[in-house]
Design an enzyme around this catalytic site. Structure first.
Site, short mmCIF file in Angstrom:
data_model
loop_
_atom_site.label_atom_id
_atom_site.label_comp_id
_atom_site.label_asym_id
_atom_site.label_seq_id
_atom_site.Cartn_x
_atom_site.Cartn_y
_atom_site.Cartn_z
N ASP A 264 0.86 -1.18 0.00
CA ASP A 264 0.00 0.00 0.00
C ASP A 264 0.90 1.24 0.00
OD1 ASP A 264 -2.28 1.69 0.41
OD2 ASP A 264 -1.81 1.73 2.54
N ARG B 174 -2.12 14.66 -2.50
CA ARG B 174 -3.40 13.95 -2.61
C ARG B 174 -4.50 14.98 -2.82
NH1 ARG B 174 -3.81 9.00 0.35
NH2 ARG B 174 -5.78 9.72 1.23
N ASP C 100 -4.32 6.54 -5.37
CA ASP C 100 -3.99 7.88 -5.86
C ASP C 100 -4.11 7.96 -7.38
OD1 ASP C 100 -3.51 8.96 -3.39
OD2 ASP C 100 -1.38 8.47 -3.41
N LYS D 148 -6.89 -4.77 -4.88
CA LYS D 148 -5.62 -5.08 -4.21
C LYS D 148 -5.54 -6.57 -3.90
CE LYS D 148 -4.82 -0.63 -1.85
NZ LYS D 148 -4.61 0.01 -0.53
N ASN E 95 -8.47 -1.25 4.63
CA ASN E 95 -8.61 -1.57 3.22
C ASN E 95 -7.49 -2.45 2.70
OD1 ASN E 95 -6.70 0.44 3.49
ND2 ASN E 95 -7.27 1.49 1.62
#
Length: 1215
Positions: free
Chosen positions: A408, A620, A702, A815, A837
């Protein structure tokens, strides 16, 4: 609903709980047979411990085999060994394992008892009385006071605070330390006024009830209604879960709806994480099966020879009188004799299977995890007081075999400490300064930025721009839009304020660092969020467009449309101080732009440009939008929303559909840019792993530009790498502009992604021929096509050929899917993340690593290993992982080698004795072989051995490739050890029987050794040879190895002396054998060195020649270590030529090594981060001075002289 009122709907679609104080067998809830509130997390009970525990132990093939051997040994006519010599070690090994299980389970039962007997209060029909948790029943009204844990899952009815809200800490539930706000059921606050209202609510026991979903393990969802008798919908914010605690609230009253094992936390605990086994452990099972096959083959050969000899040869030996024997040696029934001989061999050759292997492995792995991993101070994070934690010891060696790391980004590569840095409002970009990502990229490209980094003005706020300071924004042309921007920051969130409501002292509890940064930014811009109630929130803000004086205003909170990973946005609907109904929405640009109104947007293009610029700086971004709603439209929509909220079926889908109706025709106000700085040491760690042959995949939500820039800063993308991008942005734009339909987009998108993947495969192959590396960048929409069944293999081929892969705009599900795809290819995967997550990804990988960061502890609780910083992964893999892989590999192969050698001596003597089943060793000595005489040296090897020191592991990460290639446990190595075992067994047997004791006198007085004397010589030779074979394998000598090896040999002689003088009933065939007969015989003492030299010489020669002419990488590094130091290592005198540097070796010069390209000697350039540790790992000091210092066994085996070490330390400190 009628069926519910009589308690007969056990298998209905929903659960009904009556509000009652009658918990008797005749109460309204009795018919449903709800579970009690007592819990039991133990694996066993006093009744099931032995049957269940024995079942667990005998699931192992080796234990099951030894059980069958032990049963056969009870039949004396068949077994060549006394039963107690088989049963004793079996009971010992199984007993130790079961004792460990019992201790662990007792701790669980003790913890359960503490919880079950904790105190709370329940309503008994007249008043609140104190009771134990286990006495609480479903349907009870329960009172919990401040700082107490909730005894079961409750529906919050009333609290001591206004609007029946309360604050809850869920640290023990999901690891998150921030407080969460829970709201009481609307209209139920009166229950808290006293027993009278409670009695009214209970009524006759059937007046009020809750209809809700059946028990499940979803912590964040709940569907239900409270009928009192009007129907009130229940939402997750009304539920107080067991495992959480009450904070900052004096008391709450709730209705028990799920108790005991029906509670959500217990349901979650029962759905345990997937069981993971290491590659070596799986390979070990195959070897055990192979050895069983070999045992059966040897038994079959023995049975055939025995049957044939008894039938054809034995009648010629008149003195045996085989005509008058039982079935064991009946020449008239050769097949039966063969079967009996097979069963006898099945028992006799059992030493091929190492019974102590599993126990030894478990002990070694626990030591590796608890002593070395958990105590490594170089993986301790002092700022957060977080040590390294090995949550399992089953995967220690797997850490040395990782091919791919999937990571991540936010909170893993970055700090997840968000700072409001820049923003775009009404088409104008605001904010000054250079981000840490820009500085890192510039530094790696050799153009450092001279301006100094700015320090945050306040935690979460690092924004500077004179145009927005004070109230200057009021004079700007788009001041109204700027005010809307600030209001969205201050209103659109779920933050909870704590402490005194002043700008200086207030503290915000937020669910994510982003939200906290937004609220702090709003405060700095003059829109101070002061307090929150169930109905709304208060802000102190300047009046507009008048004087600008600060005043406290109230925003009535009408609806909250919460954020989730599917929606990627959050909205609130409020009534503003101007009495307007406004929808404030913030979210990802990909979802906000799809919901903008067409025709009246002024700032979409310029805002997109600004966001692209921010992304290039590694920031971000989020879009902020607003919409005014008419009263009539809101009233009509709210009916739909309320119906969806009260629905018991597919509530989430209906709520999402209702949100889609209102979240449209938005007006884009601007965008925020948040900086999330890189963690210390991330670029160096990634570079080290890539040099070690580990591919790194970063999976982030992102934008592509942000992901690429952060990848450059992290050294995932270097200037000398070719970057291949798989992106269908043009198609996405066409679909957004409605130029193509969704069906056309799916069709064309798949074709385009397939073409880009094929192009990438060709490009990667061409790049590899030039000696260059490739990085793959793919976005989430493209990834959804690439993961389809027909494209996944080609995508995997492309990704596997790349040194690094960056997947951007991915969801948590993607993922996990990517991780599973790489895992299923056969490559060892390690997934690392810090948030909820990332749990799917962590559990899908071979190894899961959790980072205890800003997003709670869910990733840690789902992981196999946990620490605080990404940089610790370098040491975990390159040092501990590599050591553990080599130790466990050597340990397992050596175990089978020694047992094969020992077992073959039994097989050959049995053939020598016409396959009669005659043993050559004392029963007790055979049982003690694996437990006392050869067990401890291999355990010491598994815990302590180091082929190179820890600095070299980091300086030469290429050494890690040995584990990736499974070089120490491949079939060739296993076969080599098997052949060595066969050679040792055969040589020892033939030297003893046909050379040393070949028929001439053994004793000076002319005596010839009998069976047990010769057997003792044979046993002596095999024990000493096997122990000295271990001495040839050891790279790192400590006093512990010396004690284990020489102590095992000495113990063999001591055991013989003891047995020689022990009563014959216990010592059996060893009585008066060693001391009076063997010990005085010079031939015995001269034979032992001969056996050892002949047995070990081939292995010694092979190791020496291999080291001289085809050295392995670690051997080259050993020579380099010796050359750099210029002194002989302290262990070289005891090591063999194959395992230690030697003077005069042709590889003794680092210049030669570097010139021949065998190793790379990388020294950090000036100004570059030094990846090497200043010192080897320091472990916890022992409690008593006389105990051995653990540093002596896990530190570098070549320490610098004191003066050199001190100079290095001073140089590092000055640097």
């Amino acid at each position: 609903m009628d069926s519910f009122r009589f308690g007969h709907a056990k298998h209905s679609e929903s659960r009904v709980v009556y509000v009652t104080a009658d918990a008797s067998a005749h109460g309204p809830n009795a018919g449903f047979r709800f579970k009690g509130n007592a819990i039991s997390t133990g694996k066993y009970s006093p009744i099931t411990f032995f049957p269940k525990g024995l079942y667990e132990q005998f699931r192992r093939i080796a234990n099951l085999y030894f059980l069958s051997v032990a049963i056969i040994s009870l039949f004396e006519a068949i077994s060549p060994i006394k039963p107690y010599t088989i049963w004793s070690p079996l009971v010992l090994v199984v007993g130790l394992s079961m004792a460990k299980e019992a201790v662990e389970d007792y701790a669980r039962h003790k913890q359960d008892h503490e919880q079950n007997t904790s105190l709370t209060e329940r309503f008994n029909g007249t008043s609140l009385v104190q009771c134990e948790w286990r006495e609480v029943k479903t349907g009870d009204l329960v009172r919990v006071v401040r700082d107490q844990a909730f005894p079961c899952d409750l529906v919050l009815l009333a609290s001591s605070l206004d609007d029946s809200v309360c604050y809850v800490e869920t640290k023990n539930l999901d690891g998150e330390t921030n407080l969460k706000i829970k709201r009481g059921v609307e209209g139920m606050g009166g229950v808290g006024t006293g027993p009278t209202k409670m009695r009214e609510l209970c009524g006759d026991g059937r007046d009020a009830y809750v209809e809700c979903e059946h028990p499940n393990n979803s912590l964040y969802t709940f569907t239900g209604n409270l009928d009192v008798p009007e129907k009130i919908s229940l939402v997750p914010s009304n539920i107080l879960l067991r495992g959480s605690s009450l904070r900052n609230t004096e008391w709450v009253i709730g209705l028990a709806i799920y108790t005991g094992h029906d509670t959500k936390i217990m349901a979650s605990a029962s759905s345990a994480a997937p069981s993971k086994r290491s590659t070596i452990e799986k390979g070990m099972d195959k070897i055990v099966i192979s050895m069983l096959g070999l045992l059966c083959l040897m038994g079959t050969i023995t049975g055939i020879i025995c049957g044939s000899w008894i039938k054809n040869v034995s009648p010629k030996h008149w003195y045996m009188d085989t005509s008058d024997t039982d079935m064991v040696f009946d020449p008239k029934n050769a097949p039966k004799v063969g079967v009996v001989a097979f069963l006898t061999s099945y028992v006799l050759y059992g030493y091929l299977i190492p019974i102590s292997l599993y126990v030894s492995l478990e002990f070694v792995k626990v030591c590796q995890a608890m002593v070395f991993l958990n105590s490594d101070r170089q993986m301790y994070h002092e700022e957060t007081d977080t040590p390294m934690r090995a949550r399992t010891s089953n995967l220690n060696e797997e850490l040395g075999m990782v091919h791919t790391v999937l990571s991540d980004k936010t909170g893993t590569l970055t700090c997840n400490s968000m700072e409001f840095f820049k923003c775009s409002i009404a088409g104008v970009s605001y904010g000054e300064g250079v981000t840490e990502i820009e500085r890192s990229i510039a530094k790696r490209q050799g153009r450092p930025i001279l301006t100094k980094p700015t320090k945050p003005i306040e935690p979460g706020f690092n924004f500077k721009d004179a145009r927005l300071e004070g109230d200057k924004w009021r004079s700007l042309p788009d001041a109204e839009h700027i005010r809307d921007f600030f209001r969205i920051l201050g209103v659109c969130h779920t933050v909870i304020p704590e402490g005194e409501a002043t700008r200086e002292t207030i503290c915000y509890q937020a669910e994510s660092p982003d939200e906290s940064a937004f609220v702090v930014a709003a405060k700095r811009f003059g829109f101070f969020f002061k307090s929150r109630t169930t109905s709304g929130m208060e802000l102190e803000e300047p009046s507009f467009p008048s004087s600008g004086e600060m005043s406290t205003v109230h925003y009535e909170l009408l609806n909250v449309l919460e954020f989730n990973s599917t929606r990627k946005r959050m909205s609130v609907i409020v009534r503003t101080p101007e009495d307007k109904i406004m929808l404030y929405c913030k979210g990802a640009d990909s979802v906000i732009y799809d919901r903008l109104s067409h025709g009246n947007q002024k700032y979409t293009d310029v805002t997109q440009q600004h966001m692209d610029e921010y992304a290039k700086c590694g920031l971000r971004t989020l879009c902020l939008s607003v919409r005014e709603i008419s009263q009539s439209e809101y009233d009509a929509w709210n009916v739909t929303y309320t119906e969806a909220a009260q629905s018991l079926e597919k509530r989430d889908e209906k709520l999402q559909a209702a949100a889609e109706i209102i979240e449209k025709d938005l007006f884009l106000v601007g965008a925020t840019a948040i900086e999330d700085k890189l963690q210390d040491g991330v670029p160096g760690t990634i570079e080290q792993m890539m040099r070690g042959g580990i591919a790194v995949w970063v999976l982030t939500g992102d934008k592509q530009d942000t992901a690429i820039n952060i990848a450059q800063a992290c050294a995932l993308i270097r200037d000398d790498m070719d970057v291949h991008i798989v992106n269908i942005e043009e198609l996405v734009k066409q679909e957004h502009d409605r130029e193509i339909t969704r069906a056309q987009f799916n069709e064309q998108g798949k074709v385009q992604v397939a073409a880009l993947i094929e192009e990438g495969i060709e490009k990667e192959a061409a790049t590899a021929k030039k000696g260059m590396e490739t990085c793959l960048v793919i976005d989430g929409r493209s990834l959804s096509f690439a993961l389809e069944q027909d494209l996944a293999p080609r995508f995997l081929q492309l990704g596997s050929g790349c040194t690094s892969v960056v997947c951007c705009r991915v969801s948590p599900l993607q993922k996990a899917l990517v991780t599973k795809l790489v895992k299923d290819s056969g490559k060892i995967t390690l997934a690392i993340g810090d948030g909820a997550n990332d749990v799917g990804m962590i559990q899908s990988a071979h190894i899961g690593v959790g980072i205890s960061g800003q997003e709670g502890m869910q990733a840690v609780m789902a992981s196999d290993f946990a620490f605080a910083q990404f940089r610790f992964l370098e040491r975990l893999l390159l040092v501990h992982g590599r050591y553990n892989y080599k130790r466990i590999s050597k340990m397992v192969t050596y175990f089978f080698y020694k047992n094969l050698a020992f077992g073959l001596t039994l097989f050959m003597y049995n053939l020598h004795a016409a396959a009669s089943g005659q043993v050559v060793y004392n029963d007790w000595l055979m049982s003690a072989f694996n437990i006392f005489f050869v067990a401890f040296p291999v355990i010491a090897l598994g815990i302590l051995d180091q082929d190179v020191n820890q600095r070299s592991c980091l300086q030469f990460p290429q050494l890690y490739r040995q584990g990736q290639q499974n070089a120490c446990f491949e079939r060739r190595v296993q076969l080599g050890w098997a052949l060595n075992g066969v050679y040792i067994g055969m040589v020892t047997f033939f030297v003893v029987f046909y050379a040393v004791h070949g028929g001439e006198a053994d004793h000076p007085k002319g005596h010839v050794f009998g069976l047990w004397e010769v057997g003792t010589s044979l046993y002596t030779g095999i024990v000493i040879t096997i122990n000295l074979q271990m001495a040839q394998m050891i790279n790192f000598w400590t006093w512990i190895q010396h004690v284990c090896i020489w102590g095992s040999i000495a113990f063999w002689y001591i055991a013989n002396c003891i047995l020689s003088n022990t009563d014959p009933y216990l010592s059996t065939y060893s009585y008066k054998i060693f001391i009076p007969t063997i010990a005085p015989t010079p031939k015995f003492w001269m034979a032992t060195p001969l056996i050892v030299v002949i047995g070990l010489l081939p292995d010694l020669l092979y190791r020496t020649l291999r080291r001289l002419f085809r050295p392995e990488p670690h051997q080259l590094v050993q020579e380099y270590e010796r050359t750099v130091r210029g002194t002989t290592p302290r262990s070289s005198a005891a090591n063999t030529p194959m395992d230690t540097p030697r003077h005069g070796s042709r590889y003794g010069s680092s210049a030669v090594l570097a010139e021949e390209g065998r190793i790379e000697v990388d020294e950090p350039e000036e100004g570059e981060e030094n990846i090497e540790p200043d010192e080897p790992a320091e472990l916890d000091e022992p409690a008593e001075p006389e105990e051995p210092d653990p540093n002596e066994v896990e530190r570098s085996d070549e320490e610098a002289p004191p003066r050199e070490a001190e100079e290095e330390k001073k140089a590092d400190e000055s640097a």
